[in-house]
Design an enzyme around this catalytic site. Structure first.
Site, PDB file in Angstrom:
ATOM      1  N   HIS A 242       1.114  -1.576  -0.093  1.00 33.72           N
ATOM      2  CA  HIS A 242       0.162   0.145  -0.153  1.00 33.72           C
ATOM      3  C   HIS A 242       0.708   1.305  -0.036  1.00 33.72           C
ATOM      4  O   HIS A 242       0.793   2.380  -0.470  1.00 33.72           O
ATOM      5  CB  HIS A 242      -0.735  -0.078   0.759  1.00 33.72           C
ATOM      6  CG  HIS A 242      -1.596  -0.836   1.851  1.00 33.72           C
ATOM      7  ND1 HIS A 242      -3.178  -0.973   1.007  1.00 33.72           N
ATOM      8  CD2 HIS A 242      -1.959  -2.833   2.078  1.00 33.72           C
ATOM      9  CE1 HIS A 242      -3.238  -2.447   1.208  1.00 33.72           C
ATOM     10  NE2 HIS A 242      -2.558  -2.913   1.844  1.00 33.72           N
ATOM     11  N   ASP A 243       2.080   1.241   0.934  1.00 37.92           N
ATOM     12  CA  ASP A 243       2.537   2.602   1.698  1.00 37.92           C
ATOM     13  C   ASP A 243       3.342   3.043  -0.016  1.00 37.92           C
ATOM     14  O   ASP A 243       4.259   4.040  -0.464  1.00 37.92           O
ATOM     15  CB  ASP A 243       2.925   2.560   2.458  1.00 37.92           C
ATOM     16  CG  ASP A 243       2.134   2.800   3.748  1.00 37.92           C
ATOM     17  OD1 ASP A 243       2.881   2.045   4.728  1.00 37.92           O
ATOM     18  OD2 ASP A 243       1.142   2.998   4.037  1.00 37.92           O
TER      19      ASP A 243
END
Ligand code: RIB
Ligand code: CA
Length: 316
Positions: A242-243
């Site tokens: 995600h990040d």
């Protein structure tokens, strides 16, 4: 080449946070000037130690790390995410300690100092709960006004939740902070589950950077637990980093297709606490509209991440 964009990452490492920090260090378009840590996946002491150690892994213990909030603004979190990231937050991998000392300033002060001193607009990437960012808005609004772009990994427009059926983890961990950030005039890009979940890093990609040098090999080891968790819980043969997608948008603005939307966060104490309610009836003209990422070229984003990590690993 243009001057690299000054970059700050606010983070709760966290396996995907670690990969996101490495991606930033691998990208000449940005200059990582500061890492601020926040409670989240694991407790603040661990997220802070992990940030120091990831920077040291990449030979960048020169980047200052300042610790921030140890908990949410109002209500305590019901649980953390040790079951996903490992009790120590890096998938069970013990990185060598960094020789660098923690910056003595609180994260909000370090962030405000940097923003007020920078001659160029600063991009801030927030990839954990938004407690530090909300505190910056409250305590140093004049510094917050100096943020060129705030790129947030969090929330979900229509992809449901990952920590509950309704809420994505970063928004759920501190909904009051998320509400404060999404209702502020800071130019904000929201990188939510709608674009992160389809963007899956497969075994082949991990194998490429793991084989490219010691930094890549360690990154692959850190991801191993995440890979196992994804397979066991989602039946997916790969990981959702995600990040790293948020950092990709910070490094290459426009990677994601965004639409200005009004976003509110459920700050109640019911089953949908932390849900981000994105108004998709029409693009918003409001000065507090959030630029919500709605489309992504996932294979291109994965290839960008892998190729950058291969480059970085080769330097190790
Ligand atoms: O929902 C994903 C987010 O929650 C990521 O930032 C991950 O690190 C966790 O903090
Ligand atoms: Ca995170």
């Amino acid at each position: 080449m243009e001057q690299p964009t000054p970059l700050v990452i606010d983070t709760d490492p966290g396996i995907d946070d670690a990969v996101a920090i490495l991606l930033a260090l691998a990208s000449p378009e940005v200059d990582l000037r500061l890492v601020t840590t926040v409670h989240g996946n694991v407790d603040l002491a661990r997220t802070t130690e992990n940030a120091l150690r990831v920077l040291h892994l990449a030979g960048r213990s020169d980047v200052p790390v300042a610790a921030g909030a140890r908990g949410p603004l109002v209500h305590p979190m019901a649980e953390r995410a040790g079951h996903v990231h490992g009790a120590a937050g890096l998938g069970g991998v013990e990185l060598p300690p960094s020789p660098a000392a923690l910056d003595p300033r609180p994260a909000v002060v370090a962030l405000a100092d940097l923003l007020l001193a920078s001659e160029q607009p600063v991009t801030v990437v927030a990839i954990g709960p938004l407690t530090n960012i909300a505190l910056l808005l409250a305590v140093h609004p004049e510094a917050a006004d100096r943020i060129g772009r705030l790129v947030v990994m969090g929330g979900s427009a229509g992809a449901g939740g990952n920590v509950t059926a309704a809420a994505e983890f970063n928004a759920w961990a501190d909904p009051e902070a998320a509400q404060a950030v999404f209702s502020s005039p800071v130019p904000t890009v929201l990188v939510g589950l709608d674009v992160t979940l389809p963007t899956v890093l497969g075994e082949d990609g991990v194998a490429r950077f793991a084989a490219a040098g010691p930094i890549g090999e360690t990154a692959g080891a850190i991801l191993r637990q995440y890979m196992d968790h994804a397979r066991e819980n989602y039946g997916v043969d790969g990981v959702v980093v995600h990040d790293a997608l948020a950092v990709t948008e910070a490094v290459v603005p426009g990677t994601l297709t965004t639409v200005p939307r009004d976003v509110v966060v459920d700050t109640g104490l019911g089953a949908s606490r932390g849900q981000t309610l994105v108004d998709r009836r029409a693009p918003s003209g409001s000065p507090t509209a959030v630029h919500v990422a709605e489309r992504v070229d996932s294979p291109a984003a994965v290839e960008f991440l892998v190729s950058r990590l291969v480059d970085l690993a080769g330097r190790g």
